[in-house]
Design a protein around this motif. Structure first.
Motif, PDB file in Angstrom:
ATOM      1  N   HIS A 282       0.827  -1.210   0.000  1.00 16.29           N
ATOM      2  CA  HIS A 282       0.000   0.000   0.000  1.00 16.29           C
ATOM      3  C   HIS A 282       0.863   1.263   0.000  1.00 16.29           C
ATOM      4  O   HIS A 282       0.583   2.218  -0.740  1.00 16.29           O
ATOM      5  CB  HIS A 282      -0.926   0.002   1.212  1.00 16.29           C
ATOM      6  N   ASP A 283       1.920   1.269   0.826  1.00 21.01           N
ATOM      7  CA  ASP A 283       2.759   2.458   0.945  1.00 21.01           C
ATOM      8  C   ASP A 283       3.595   2.722  -0.308  1.00 21.01           C
ATOM      9  O   ASP A 283       4.064   3.851  -0.512  1.00 21.01           O
ATOM     10  CB  ASP A 283       3.695   2.317   2.149  1.00 21.01           C
ATOM     11  N   LEU A 284       3.792   1.692  -1.132  1.00 17.10           N
ATOM     12  CA  LEU A 284       4.640   1.826  -2.319  1.00 17.10           C
ATOM     13  C   LEU A 284       3.848   1.754  -3.618  1.00 17.10           C
ATOM     14  O   LEU A 284       4.431   1.851  -4.703  1.00 17.10           O
ATOM     15  CB  LEU A 284       5.722   0.733  -2.310  1.00 17.10           C
ATOM     16  N   LYS A 285       2.555   1.595  -3.508  1.00 20.38           N
ATOM     17  CA  LYS A 285       1.713   1.402  -4.697  1.00 20.38           C
ATOM     18  C   LYS A 285       1.894   2.522  -5.717  1.00 20.38           C
ATOM     19  O   LYS A 285       1.962   2.273  -6.933  1.00 20.38           O
ATOM     20  CB  LYS A 285       0.243   1.304  -4.276  1.00 20.38           C
ATOM     21  N   HIS A 286       1.998   3.756  -5.239  1.00 18.56           N
ATOM     22  CA  HIS A 286       2.124   4.880  -6.173  1.00 18.56           C
ATOM     23  C   HIS A 286       3.418   4.803  -6.971  1.00 18.56           C
ATOM     24  O   HIS A 286       3.483   5.292  -8.110  1.00 18.56           O
ATOM     25  CB  HIS A 286       2.030   6.215  -5.422  1.00 18.56           C
ATOM     26  N   LEU A 287       4.458   4.185  -6.392  1.00 17.04           N
ATOM     27  CA  LEU A 287       5.717   4.028  -7.121  1.00 17.04           C
ATOM     28  C   LEU A 287       5.554   3.004  -8.241  1.00 17.04           C
ATOM     29  O   LEU A 287       6.109   3.178  -9.340  1.00 17.04           O
ATOM     30  CB  LEU A 287       6.833   3.608  -6.168  1.00 17.04           C
ATOM     31  N   PHE A 288       4.791   1.946  -7.982  1.00 18.39           N
ATOM     32  CA  PHE A 288       4.542   0.954  -9.021  1.00 18.39           C
ATOM     33  C   PHE A 288       3.655   1.522 -10.124  1.00 18.39           C
ATOM     34  O   PHE A 288       3.831   1.200 -11.308  1.00 18.39           O
ATOM     35  CB  PHE A 288       3.947  -0.315  -8.408  1.00 18.39           C
ATOM     36  N   GLU A 289       2.735   2.390  -9.751  1.00 17.23           N
ATOM     37  CA  GLU A 289       1.905   3.066 -10.761  1.00 17.23           C
ATOM     38  C   GLU A 289       2.786   3.960 -11.644  1.00 17.23           C
ATOM     39  O   GLU A 289       2.619   4.007 -12.871  1.00 17.23           O
ATOM     40  CB  GLU A 289       0.819   3.888 -10.086  1.00 17.23           C
ATOM     41  N   ARG A 290       3.730   4.630 -11.005  1.00 15.22           N
ATOM     42  CA  ARG A 290       4.641   5.493 -11.760  1.00 15.22           C
ATOM     43  C   ARG A 290       5.521   4.663 -12.692  1.00 15.22           C
ATOM     44  O   ARG A 290       5.752   5.042 -13.855  1.00 15.22           O
ATOM     45  CB  ARG A 290       5.503   6.299 -10.780  1.00 15.22           C
ATOM     46  N   GLY A 291       6.013   3.525 -12.185  1.00 13.29           N
ATOM     47  CA  GLY A 291       6.808   2.639 -13.029  1.00 13.29           C
ATOM     48  C   GLY A 291       6.015   2.147 -14.225  1.00 13.29           C
ATOM     49  O   GLY A 291       6.508   2.144 -15.365  1.00 13.29           O
ATOM     50  N   ARG A 292       4.786   1.712 -13.972  1.00 10.66           N
ATOM     51  CA  ARG A 292       3.920   1.244 -15.049  1.00 10.66           C
ATOM     52  C   ARG A 292       3.683   2.348 -16.083  1.00 10.66           C
ATOM     53  O   ARG A 292       3.693   2.087 -17.298  1.00 10.66           O
ATOM     54  CB  ARG A 292       2.594   0.771 -14.460  1.00 10.66           C
ATOM     55  N   ASN A 293       3.487   3.572 -15.612  1.00  7.90           N
ATOM     56  CA  ASN A 293       3.251   4.688 -16.534  1.00  7.90           C
ATOM     57  C   ASN A 293       4.492   5.049 -17.341  1.00  7.90           C
ATOM     58  O   ASN A 293       4.395   5.803 -18.320  1.00  7.90           O
ATOM     59  CB  ASN A 293       2.758   5.914 -15.755  1.00  7.90           C
ATOM     60  N   ASN A 294       5.637   4.511 -16.934  1.00  8.45           N
ATOM     61  CA  ASN A 294       6.889   4.736 -17.660  1.00  8.45           C
ATOM     62  C   ASN A 294       7.369   3.464 -18.359  1.00  8.45           C
ATOM     63  O   ASN A 294       8.566   3.248 -18.546  1.00  8.45           O
ATOM     64  CB  ASN A 294       7.967   5.275 -16.710  1.00  8.45           C
ATOM     65  N   ASN A 295       6.406   2.620 -18.729  1.00 12.24           N
ATOM     66  CA  ASN A 295       6.652   1.450 -19.586  1.00 12.24           C
ATOM     67  C   ASN A 295       7.443   0.330 -18.915  1.00 12.24           C
ATOM     68  O   ASN A 295       8.091  -0.465 -19.604  1.00 12.24           O
ATOM     69  CB  ASN A 295       7.358   1.877 -20.887  1.00 12.24           C
TER      70      ASN A 295
END
Length: 345
Positions: A177-190
């Protein structure tokens, strides 16, 4: 086990999707890195811990030995180069290595990544190797953010090698949960995403991971209701059909599964859900992908065509590009044609 089936498992072109660099260092590689004999003996002790005393904490303590042995750019390079050779010797034709960038005295996290990539580039083995870089759930948000920034930087430089990010580390610490936004950012950067999921009982986190819909999940030991999971999560997995990275021996040695006959992969087989067979940490667990295929045959009655199909399906679940997937599938088809004796028995 039938020696002809052992020959089949060894010669079958295989796909490894879940292999940690440092945990995969074998007893043969560690001396090349200058690892003391006493450390190598301690590295081997984990395999002999009695059932009932095995746990994830023992594994993470053992990782410290491998980290100590790969504390410079040169040893990271040598470790990676020799590890690729070992996988190639086991007829692994596609390998996704994963590791967490780290700083050591005299080696920055960027140096660490560069050393791994140089070894991948210098490898002359007939094996296609990709890199997954991990965020460690035990690290602070600041550390994980800095690591992601670095991963994105290096991915822009090596887009054909760095293919994804992973959530790893001791699952009793931190949270997705605390790192989810980082994975979303990674996904948005391919970047593709794969997430260690359900290594401990935590249905709430498992649900959040499934709802995030990573490209793959790892282990999933406690997802099914028969294994201290819940029916809601199992139904969600069946709906999403997220491929699962199954690590048979790893789950036995870490104590998340008591015996092979009780392994949760049975539920994936019953419901025809996608999964791959993997080693996880072949050095620590003293295994190989060929051995994992033999274990699958012995305990779950897989036939030669079944195991060939697992390799074929794993190609589709990999982070290889479309052209590479066609190449890998052609290799498997060609091998099947040349080794039809295994399929006519």
């Amino acid at each position: 086990m039938d020696s002809s089936f052992e020959d089949f498992c060894l010669s079958l072109p295989k796909i490894e999707l879940h292999a940690h660099l440092n945990g995969s260092l074998s007893d043969k590689i560690l001396p090349l890195l200058g690892c003391p004999y006493s450390d190598i003996c301690n590295y081997q002790k984990l395999r002999n811990i009695p059932i009932g005393q095995r746990n994830l904490e023992n594994v993470f303590k053992t990782f410290a030995i491998a980290h100590k042995a790969t504390s410079s750019s040169q040893t990271v390079y040598l470790a990676t180069l020799n590890l690729i050779k070992e996988f190639a010797a086991d007829n692994v034709i596609y390998l996704e290595l994963r590791t967490t960038p780290r700083n050591e005295e005299g080696m920055s996290a960027e140096n660490y990544i560069e050393s791994v990539i140089k070894a991948i580039q210098d490898s002359t083995n007939r094996i296609l190797v990709k890199l997954i870089l991990s965020l460690n759930r035990q690290h602070s948000l600041e550390e994980c953010t800095n690591n992601l920034n670095l991963i994105l930087k290096k991915q822009s430089e090596y887009p054909d090698i760095i293919k994804g990010i992973d959530l790893s580390g001791n699952p009793i610490h931190g949270s997705f949960h605390d790192l989810k936004h980082l994975f979303e950012r990674g996904r948005n950067n391919n970047l593709f995403t794969t997430i260690h999921c359900g290594e401990v009982v935590n249905s709430k986190e498992i649900h959040e991971i499934l709802e995030f819909r990573p490209e793959r999940i790892g282990h999933a030991c406690y997802l099914h209701p028969n294994y201290n999971g819940c029916i809601q999560n199992w139904n969600l997995l069946k709906e999403l059909r997220l491929p699962t990275e199954i690590c048979l021996t790893s789950n036995i040695v870490t104590g998340t599964v008591d015996i092979y006959e009780n392994h949760h992969v049975q539920e994936w087989i019953k419901d025809n859900l996608p999964f791959s067979l993997n080693t996880d940490d072949k050095g620590i667990f003293n295994t190989s992908l060929s051995q994992e295929f033999q274990i699958a045959k012995k305990f779950f009655k897989f036939s030669a065509p079944d195991l060939w199909k697992i390799s074929m399906n794993s190609i589709e679940d990999s982070f290889a590009n479309a052209e590479e997937k066609i190449y890998l599938k052609m290799k498997l088809e060609d091998w099947k044609f040349k080794n039809y004796k295994f399929f006519s028995q």
